[in-house]
Write an enzyme that holds these catalytic residues in place. Structure first.
Site, PDB file in Angstrom:
ATOM      1  N   SER A  90     -35.464  36.688   7.891  1.00 56.38           N
ATOM      2  CA  SER A  90     -35.348  36.987   6.250  1.00 56.38           C
ATOM      3  C   SER A  90     -33.755  36.684   6.144  1.00 56.38           C
ATOM      4  O   SER A  90     -33.010  36.994   7.065  1.00 56.38           O
ATOM      5  CB  SER A  90     -35.821  38.450   5.853  1.00 56.38           C
ATOM      6  OG  SER A  90     -35.120  38.643   4.542  1.00 56.38           O
ATOM      7  N   TYR A 150     -35.949  47.584   7.412  1.00 52.40           N
ATOM      8  CA  TYR A 150     -36.305  45.927   7.349  1.00 52.40           C
ATOM      9  C   TYR A 150     -35.201  45.105   7.685  1.00 52.40           C
ATOM     10  O   TYR A 150     -35.404  44.086   8.608  1.00 52.40           O
ATOM     11  CB  TYR A 150     -36.696  45.898   5.869  1.00 52.40           C
ATOM     12  CG  TYR A 150     -37.208  44.355   5.834  1.00 52.40           C
ATOM     13  CD1 TYR A 150     -38.705  44.069   5.839  1.00 52.40           C
ATOM     14  CD2 TYR A 150     -36.431  43.349   4.992  1.00 52.40           C
ATOM     15  CE1 TYR A 150     -38.967  42.771   5.629  1.00 52.40           C
ATOM     16  CE2 TYR A 150     -36.866  42.190   4.747  1.00 52.40           C
ATOM     17  CZ  TYR A 150     -37.984  41.841   5.162  1.00 52.40           C
ATOM     18  OH  TYR A 150     -38.921  40.544   4.939  1.00 52.40           O
ATOM     19  N   LYS A 188     -35.191  42.241  10.793  1.00 56.18           N
ATOM     20  CA  LYS A 188     -34.924  40.887  10.634  1.00 56.18           C
ATOM     21  C   LYS A 188     -33.796  40.288  11.297  1.00 56.18           C
ATOM     22  O   LYS A 188     -33.688  39.123  11.840  1.00 56.18           O
ATOM     23  CB  LYS A 188     -34.880  40.469   9.417  1.00 56.18           C
ATOM     24  CG  LYS A 188     -36.084  40.738   8.404  1.00 56.18           C
ATOM     25  CD  LYS A 188     -37.470  40.035   9.135  1.00 56.18           C
ATOM     26  CE  LYS A 188     -38.829  40.028   8.476  1.00 56.18           C
ATOM     27  NZ  LYS A 188     -39.862  39.351   9.000  1.00 56.18           N
TER      28      LYS A 188
HETATM   29  N1  LIG Z   1     -41.783  37.948   0.200  1.00 55.78           N
HETATM   30  C1  LIG Z   1     -40.629  38.066   0.447  1.00 55.78           C
HETATM   31  O1  LIG Z   1     -39.699  38.159  -0.598  1.00 55.78           O
HETATM   32  C2  LIG Z   1     -39.901  37.691   1.931  1.00 55.78           C
HETATM   33  C3  LIG Z   1     -38.780  37.484   1.819  1.00 55.78           C
HETATM   34  C4  LIG Z   1     -38.103  37.190   3.032  1.00 55.78           C
HETATM   35  C5  LIG Z   1     -38.809  37.341   4.352  1.00 55.78           C
HETATM   36  N2  LIG Z   1     -40.247  37.537   4.068  1.00 55.78           N
HETATM   37  C6  LIG Z   1     -40.947  37.640   5.417  1.00 55.78           C
HETATM   38  O2  LIG Z   1     -42.156  36.489   5.334  1.00 55.78           O
HETATM   39  C7  LIG Z   1     -43.063  37.017   6.069  1.00 55.78           C
HETATM   40  C8  LIG Z   1     -44.289  36.873   5.133  1.00 55.78           C
HETATM   41  O3  LIG Z   1     -44.221  37.419   3.963  1.00 55.78           O
HETATM   42  P1  LIG Z   1     -45.368  37.428   2.679  1.00 55.78           P
HETATM   43  O4  LIG Z   1     -44.491  37.767   1.545  1.00 55.78           O
HETATM   44  O5  LIG Z   1     -46.068  36.415   2.788  1.00 55.78           O
HETATM   45  O6  LIG Z   1     -46.192  38.687   2.986  1.00 55.78           O
HETATM   46  P2  LIG Z   1     -47.601  39.214   2.746  1.00 55.78           P
HETATM   47  O7  LIG Z   1     -47.762  40.605   2.679  1.00 55.78           O
HETATM   48  O8  LIG Z   1     -48.407  38.489   1.557  1.00 55.78           O
HETATM   49  O9  LIG Z   1     -48.160  38.489   4.074  1.00 55.78           O
HETATM   50  C9  LIG Z   1     -48.036  39.007   5.367  1.00 55.78           C
HETATM   51  C10 LIG Z   1     -49.410  38.787   6.248  1.00 55.78           C
HETATM   52  O10 LIG Z   1     -48.972  39.610   7.411  1.00 55.78           O
HETATM   53  C11 LIG Z   1     -50.273  40.105   7.974  1.00 55.78           C
HETATM   54  N3  LIG Z   1     -49.739  41.429   8.730  1.00 55.78           N
HETATM   55  C12 LIG Z   1     -49.169  42.315   8.454  1.00 55.78           C
HETATM   56  N4  LIG Z   1     -48.842  43.272   9.210  1.00 55.78           N
HETATM   57  C13 LIG Z   1     -49.583  42.614  10.388  1.00 55.78           C
HETATM   58  C14 LIG Z   1     -49.911  43.059  11.896  1.00 55.78           C
HETATM   59  N5  LIG Z   1     -49.374  43.991  12.405  1.00 55.78           N
HETATM   60  N6  LIG Z   1     -50.439  42.163  12.449  1.00 55.78           N
HETATM   61  C15 LIG Z   1     -50.898  40.755  12.063  1.00 55.78           C
HETATM   62  N7  LIG Z   1     -50.719  40.447  10.795  1.00 55.78           N
HETATM   63  C16 LIG Z   1     -50.101  41.470  10.035  1.00 55.78           C
HETATM   64  C17 LIG Z   1     -50.745  40.559   6.475  1.00 55.78           C
HETATM   65  O11 LIG Z   1     -52.211  41.083   6.725  1.00 55.78           O
HETATM   66  C18 LIG Z   1     -50.464  39.383   5.705  1.00 55.78           C
HETATM   67  O12 LIG Z   1     -51.823  38.638   5.724  1.00 55.78           O
HETATM   68  C19 LIG Z   1     -42.798  38.305   6.389  1.00 55.78           C
HETATM   69  O13 LIG Z   1     -42.242  38.299   7.788  1.00 55.78           O
HETATM   70  C20 LIG Z   1     -41.684  38.821   5.857  1.00 55.78           C
HETATM   71  O14 LIG Z   1     -41.076  39.901   5.969  1.00 55.78           O
HETATM   72  C21 LIG Z   1     -40.710  37.578   2.972  1.00 55.78           C
END
Ligand SMILES: NC(=O)c1ccc[n+]([C@@H]2O[C@H](COP(=O)([O-])OP(=O)(O)OC[C@H]3O[C@@H](n4cnc5c(N)ncnc54)[C@H](O)[C@@H]3O)[C@@H](O)[C@H]2O)c1
Length: 363
Positions: free
Chosen positions: A254, A269, A273
Site C-alpha cells: 500500500s 496498517y 505495509k
Molecule cells: N482498497 C484500498 O484502498 C487499498 C489500498 C491499498 C492497499 N490495499 C490492499 O489491497 C489488498 C486487497 O484489498 P481490497 O480492497 O481488495 O480488500 P477486500 O476486503 O475487498 O478483499 C480482501 C480479500 O482478502 C480476504 N482475506 C482477508 N483476510 C484474509 C485472511 N486472513 N486469509 C485469507 N484471505 C483473507 C478477504 O476475504 C477478501 O476476499 C489488501 O492487502 C489491502 O490492504 C487496498
C-alpha cells in the site's frame, strides 16, 4: 567513510576532467556540458504556433505506404481535463492460443500465457479483478486462496463459467502455514508448480489512536498482512524452487507503507505495509539466484468494500481532495500493473515497489 567516497569520486571522475589552465580548477566534462546546455535552454523559450507533423502509413485502403506532411495549430488556452471512464466491464475474455500466436513478440511477453497463477484474497475486490486480468492475459489455471468460503466459492465458479478456464478455490487463512502448505502441494499435483503468486489478502484498521490500540488487534493485523505475505511467499517459493521454475511473486502492499495517511490514524496498517515492502525487497535479493522475482504493488485509495464503510464517507472527500486525479482508484485499476509484473516483460524487475495512487504521493 567521507575519505572513501572522495577517493571513489576522484578515481571515477579522472577520465572526464578537462585540461585545466594554470590557476583554474578542472571542471568535469560532463558537468560542463550540462551547464552550457542549461544556459542555452534558459534563453530559448519555445512557443511555437504550429507543430509540424510527418505521417508514414499505408494508404486508407491498406495499400502501398505513403507519406503526408502537415501542421497542427497550437492553442495556448488552458486544456480541459478529459474525464476518465471508470465503468466496470463484468465480462472476462480469456486469451486463447490462436490469438496469442497472432501477437507481436512484445505483446506476447506481456501475457501470462500458460502460467499457473495463485491469487490470495481473490474472492473479491482488487484480488478478484487481478485474477480476471490474469485470465484475460492467458493464465493456464487460476487458483484462489481466501478465508471467505462463500465468496471464494462463488467467485471461482463465476470466473470458470465466464472463461472456461480451470479455477480452483482453497479456503485458506493466510495465517495458517500448515493449511497453506497443504493447499500449495495440492496445486502442484493439479497443475504443476505455480509460476505466479499475487498476494492480495489483507485487512485494514483505521481511525484507531496508537495510545488506545488494542495489542491483540495490532497482532492480528500484522499476522494477516505481514506474516501472511511471508507464509504464502515461502510455500509458493519452495514449490517454484523444487520444480526449478522461474517465478514472479507480486505482493500487494500500500502507499501507506511509504507515507502516513491523513486524517485517519492507522499506525498498525501503515507499519504492516511498510513491513511488506521491506520483506519483498529482502526476498527479491535472496531469491534472485533461483530466478524468482518479487515486487510490490502499492495502491493509493481504492474504491473497494474495504473502504465502503459509512464511517469513512466524510474522510473520502478529504482523500480525493489530496489526490491529483480527484478520485479513488477503480477496482480494476491494478490489473495492468499486476499482469506486467507477473509477465516476462518485467524480467529485469525485482525488489521494486510500484506506487499506483492517482498521484496522491506527489503532494
Ligand atoms: N482498497 C484500498 O484502498 C487499498 C489500498 C491499498 C492497499 N490495499 C490492499 O489491497 C489488498 C486487497 O484489498 P481490497 O480492497 O481488495 O480488500 P477486500 O476486503 O475487498 O478483499 C480482501 C480479500 O482478502 C480476504 N482475506 C482477508 N483476510 C484474509 C485472511 N486472513 N486469509 C485469507 N484471505 C483473507 C478477504 O476475504 C477478501 O476476499 C489488501 O492487502 C489491502 O490492504 C487496498
Amino acid at each position: 567513510m567521507a575519505s572513501r567516497t572522495a577517493f571513489r569520486l576522484t578515481r571515477a571522475a579522472a577520465p572526464l576532467l578537462s585540461t585545466s589552465r594554470a590557476g583554474q580548477k578542472a571542471i568535469p566534462a560532463a558537468a560542463r556540458a550540462f551547464n552550457s546546455s542549461s544556459v542555452r535552454m534558459k534563453s530559448d523559450v519555445v512557443r511555437e504556433t504550429e507543430v509540424p507533423v510527418s505521417v508514414y502509413a499505408p494508404d486508407s485502403k491498406g495499400g502501398a505506404s505513403s507519406s503526408d506532411h502537415f501542421s497542427i495549430p497550437v492553442s495556448r488556452e488552458n486544456a480541459k481535463p478529459t474525464p476518465i471512464p471508470t465503468a466496470e466491464n463484468e465480462d472476462v475474455h480469456p486469451l486463447n492460443q490462436k490469438v496469442f500466436n497472432t501477437m507481436t513478440p512484445t505483446m506476447q511477453k506481456m501475457t501470462v500465457m500458460d502460467k499457473v497463477v495463485i491469487i490470495t484474497g481473490g474472492a473479491r475486490g482488487l484480488g478478484n479483478h487481478m485474477a480476471r486480468a490474469c485470465a484475460e492475459a492467458g493464465a493456464k489455471a487460476l487458483i484462489i486462496f481466501d478465508a471467505n468460503q462463500e465468496l471464494g466459492d462463488e467467485s471461482a465458479a463465476e470466473l470458470h463459467q465466464k472463461t472456461g478456464l480451470p479455477v480452483t478455490f482453497f479456503k485458506v487463512d493466510v495465517r495458517d502455514g500448515a493449511a497453506i502448505n497443504a493447499a500449495v502441494d495440492s496445486v502442484v499435483q493439479l497443475y504443476g508448480a505455480p509460476d505466479v503468486l499475487v498476494n492480495s489478502a489483507g485487512i485494514a484498521d483505521s481511525n484507531i489512536k496508537a495510545e488506545t490500540y488494542d495489542p491483540a488487534m495490532f497482532r492480528r493485523l500484522i499476522d494477516i498482512n505481514l506474516t501472511g505475505s511471508f507464509l504464502m511467499s515461502q510455500a509458493v517459493g519452495r514449490a517454484m524452487m523444487a520444480a526449478g521454475k522461474p517465478g514472479s511473486i507480486v505482493l500487494v502492499a500500500s502507499m501507506s507503507g511509504s507515507i502516513v495517511n491523513y486524517p485517519q490514524e492507522q499506525s498498525c496498517y501503515n507499519a504492516s505495509k511498510a513491513g511488506v515492502i521491506q520483506f519483498g525487497k529482502s526476498l527479491a535479493a535472496e531469491w534472485a539466484k533461483y530466478n524468482i522475482r518479487v515486487n510490490c504493488i502499492s495502491p493509493g485509495y481504492m474504491d473497494t468494500a474495504l473502504n465502503r464503510v459509512p464511517a469513512l464517507e466524510a474522510q473520502k472527500k478529504i482523500w480525493k481532495s489530496m489526490t491529483p486525479q480527484n478520485r479513488l482508484g477503480a477496482v480494476d485499476d491494478l490489473n495492468g500493473l499486476c499482469v506486467f509484473l507477473a509477465s516476462d516483460s518485467s524480467a529485469f524487475m525485482t525488489g521494486a515497489n510500484v506506487i499506483i495512487d492517482g498521484g496522491y504521493t506527489c503532494y
